[in-house]
Design a protein around this motif. Structure first.
Motif, PDB file in Angstrom:
ATOM      1  N   TRP A  85     -13.947   3.454 -14.052  1.00  0.00           N
ATOM      2  CA  TRP A  85     -12.592   2.915 -14.182  1.00  0.00           C
ATOM      3  C   TRP A  85     -12.315   2.489 -15.616  1.00  0.00           C
ATOM      4  O   TRP A  85     -11.226   2.709 -16.133  1.00  0.00           O
ATOM      5  CB  TRP A  85     -12.401   1.748 -13.215  1.00  0.00           C
ATOM      6  N   LEU A 131      -2.678   8.182 -11.772  1.00  0.00           N
ATOM      7  CA  LEU A 131      -3.985   8.006 -12.387  1.00  0.00           C
ATOM      8  C   LEU A 131      -4.708   9.333 -12.608  1.00  0.00           C
ATOM      9  O   LEU A 131      -5.593   9.412 -13.467  1.00  0.00           O
ATOM     10  CB  LEU A 131      -4.860   7.103 -11.512  1.00  0.00           C
ATOM     11  N   ASN A 132      -4.321  10.351 -11.859  1.00  0.00           N
ATOM     12  CA  ASN A 132      -5.038  11.627 -11.939  1.00  0.00           C
ATOM     13  C   ASN A 132      -4.230  12.764 -12.558  1.00  0.00           C
ATOM     14  O   ASN A 132      -4.696  13.899 -12.618  1.00  0.00           O
ATOM     15  CB  ASN A 132      -5.487  12.045 -10.536  1.00  0.00           C
ATOM     16  N   SER A 170       0.811  -1.223   0.000  1.00  0.00           N
ATOM     17  CA  SER A 170       0.000   0.000   0.000  1.00  0.00           C
ATOM     18  C   SER A 170       0.841   1.268   0.000  1.00  0.00           C
ATOM     19  O   SER A 170       0.315   2.366  -0.241  1.00  0.00           O
ATOM     20  CB  SER A 170      -0.953   0.004   1.201  1.00  0.00           C
ATOM     21  N   GLN A 221      -7.966   0.109  -8.579  1.00  0.00           N
ATOM     22  CA  GLN A 221      -8.315   0.588  -9.915  1.00  0.00           C
ATOM     23  C   GLN A 221      -7.275   0.138 -10.933  1.00  0.00           C
ATOM     24  O   GLN A 221      -7.612  -0.306 -12.032  1.00  0.00           O
ATOM     25  CB  GLN A 221      -8.422   2.120  -9.934  1.00  0.00           C
ATOM     26  N   THR A 222      -6.017   0.222 -10.548  1.00  0.00           N
ATOM     27  CA  THR A 222      -4.937  -0.192 -11.439  1.00  0.00           C
ATOM     28  C   THR A 222      -5.056  -1.669 -11.781  1.00  0.00           C
ATOM     29  O   THR A 222      -4.961  -2.061 -12.943  1.00  0.00           O
ATOM     30  CB  THR A 222      -3.567   0.079 -10.777  1.00  0.00           C
ATOM     31  N   SER A 235      -2.090   6.910  -7.227  1.00  0.00           N
ATOM     32  CA  SER A 235      -3.185   7.872  -7.268  1.00  0.00           C
ATOM     33  C   SER A 235      -2.781   9.117  -8.055  1.00  0.00           C
ATOM     34  O   SER A 235      -3.559   9.629  -8.877  1.00  0.00           O
ATOM     35  CB  SER A 235      -3.593   8.253  -5.848  1.00  0.00           C
ATOM     36  N   ASP A 240       0.365   3.211  -3.121  1.00  0.00           N
ATOM     37  CA  ASP A 240      -0.968   3.692  -3.478  1.00  0.00           C
ATOM     38  C   ASP A 240      -0.994   5.192  -3.768  1.00  0.00           C
ATOM     39  O   ASP A 240      -1.658   5.639  -4.708  1.00  0.00           O
ATOM     40  CB  ASP A 240      -1.960   3.357  -2.365  1.00  0.00           C
ATOM     41  N   SER A 241      -0.269   5.984  -2.977  1.00  0.00           N
ATOM     42  CA  SER A 241      -0.292   7.437  -3.192  1.00  0.00           C
ATOM     43  C   SER A 241       0.345   7.801  -4.531  1.00  0.00           C
ATOM     44  O   SER A 241      -0.162   8.670  -5.255  1.00  0.00           O
ATOM     45  CB  SER A 241       0.424   8.155  -2.050  1.00  0.00           C
ATOM     46  N   SER A 249      -9.448   1.804  -3.870  1.00  0.00           N
ATOM     47  CA  SER A 249      -8.185   2.523  -3.908  1.00  0.00           C
ATOM     48  C   SER A 249      -7.635   2.639  -5.326  1.00  0.00           C
ATOM     49  O   SER A 249      -8.085   1.965  -6.259  1.00  0.00           O
ATOM     50  CB  SER A 249      -7.154   1.793  -3.044  1.00  0.00           C
ATOM     51  N   ALA A 250      -6.619   3.486  -5.478  1.00  0.00           N
ATOM     52  CA  ALA A 250      -5.915   3.602  -6.762  1.00  0.00           C
ATOM     53  C   ALA A 250      -5.267   2.272  -7.135  1.00  0.00           C
ATOM     54  O   ALA A 250      -5.203   1.917  -8.312  1.00  0.00           O
ATOM     55  CB  ALA A 250      -4.863   4.707  -6.679  1.00  0.00           C
ATOM     56  N   TRP A 265     -11.803   5.582 -17.743  1.00  0.00           N
ATOM     57  CA  TRP A 265     -10.453   6.115 -17.541  1.00  0.00           C
ATOM     58  C   TRP A 265      -9.439   5.325 -18.347  1.00  0.00           C
ATOM     59  O   TRP A 265      -8.550   5.899 -18.992  1.00  0.00           O
ATOM     60  CB  TRP A 265     -10.081   6.071 -16.059  1.00  0.00           C
TER      61      TRP A 265
END
Length: 341
Positions: free
Chosen positions: A195, A117-118, A107, A162-163, A114, A110-111, A158-159, A198
């Protein structure tokens, strides 16, 4: 090319990990090579797979870095070293079942994911991250001639999840008959199309990265309804209403919404064959005493032998009857997967 299948629900307590292990094992009984990917920091799938050797695996200098987090660390650290296949353990009792072990600190990524992804690829240092895990999976698939991949994810939106989801060729939604399952399905109905949308937009944005995003369909196969008790060989009365509610919601609002985004498999031919009656791939009751025997033997419940069960007489007859029911259920699920994918 190996096909990636995911059992996903952001709701916890639906036996996602146990069912992933069981379906994967059943596919190996159909002469398929299957790779498990533990994308959940809790590492329950890895623990189920390695059994008593779990601690040793992460303490041994020869194996402690052979896991999902360390295998893609070069991408997240911005190092020029390319991602390569790792030595994937095979199951001690099944030479056709492999795993990319998990890591409790996964985890931490994860940041960064994120942001990636954005950012719409505006931050160059992040462009290789969304496709990094897919690169690892494909390299390992080639090394071990894998037919099917199952990615186990943590419960959440979470990102990281999604991944993993945008790598899926197909997905199954595990549920259990409680008041929160339909609520969870309503959330998934809105989230999963977002998702996919995206992913469709991002494939071009990330086309020039070292690890481009895959072209995957992310199509819904069906639902599993699990973790309920039986009475007179049928779901006990407290569960029947929720089971019917879940089935109705899946057949109507859930499937209808996903169809708008080409996210649903056509199961008409399977229904004509009599393989399945609807989008419910199985109603799987609690395993009861079988699950402890299975955990002790490092096997799915349907693969237990009389020796594994360690019982005789009426106790064995009862366990064996249940074992056969579970065997038939998981065999049907495996056949659905092989027919569709």
């Amino acid at each position: 090319m190996a096909k990636i299948i995911e059992l996903f629900n952001h709701k916890g307590g639906v036996s996602k990990t146990t069912t992933t292990f069981h379906i994967a094992w059943k596919l190996t009984q159909h002469n398929k090579n299957v790779l498990l990917v533990d994308g959940d920091p809790q590492c329950n799938l890895t623990g189920m797979f390695l059994g008593e050797k779990f601690d040793e695996y992460y303490e041994n200098d020869l194996t402690k870095n052979l896991n999902i987090k360390d295998a893609v660390s070069m991408a997240f650290a911005g190092r020029p070293q390319p991602i390569a296949a790792i030595e994937c353990p095979s199951h001690i009792k099944n030479e056709n079942l492999f795993i990319i072990p998990g890591h409790m600190n996964l985890s931490e990524y994860d940041s960064s994911l994120s942001l990636a992804l954005n950012s719409n690829n505006a931050i160059v240092t992040l462009q290789n991250l969304p496709g990094a895990f897919y690169e690892l999976i494909q390299k390992c698939c080639k090394k071990y001639e894998i037919d099917y991949v199952f990615i186990d994810m943590n419960p959440g939106l979470s990102a990281m999840n999604q991944t993993f989801f945008i790598y899926a060729d197909a997905f199954i939604v595990p549920t259990n008959p409680d008041p929160f399952s339909v609520m969870a399905l309503k959330t998934l109905k809105m989230t999963l199309p977002k998702w996919k949308k995206w992913a469709l937009q991002a494939r071009e944005l990330f086309r020039e990265s070292s690890y481009p995003l895959p072209v995957c369909d992310m199509k819904f196969i069906g639902v599993l309804i699990q973790r309920f008790y039986l009475r007179n060989h049928k779901a006990a009365r407290p569960y029947t209403g929720k089971i019917s509610e879940i089935k109705k919601y899946i057949e109507t609002e859930f499937s209808e919404e996903l169809k708008k985004y080409d996210m649903v498999f056509d199961i008409g031919s399977l229904m004509e064959e009599g393989l399945i009656a609807d989008r419910c791939l199985g109603e799987i009751a609690e395993f009861g005493a079988l699950i402890q025997k299975a955990n002790d033997s490092m096997l799915p419940v349907f693969a237990l032998t009389k020796a594994d069960m360690g019982t005789t007489g009426n106790a064995f007859d009862s366990m064996e009857k249940k074992r056969k029911i579970f065997d038939e259920t998981y065999d049907k699920i495996a056949n659905v997967i092989m027919e569709l994918i």
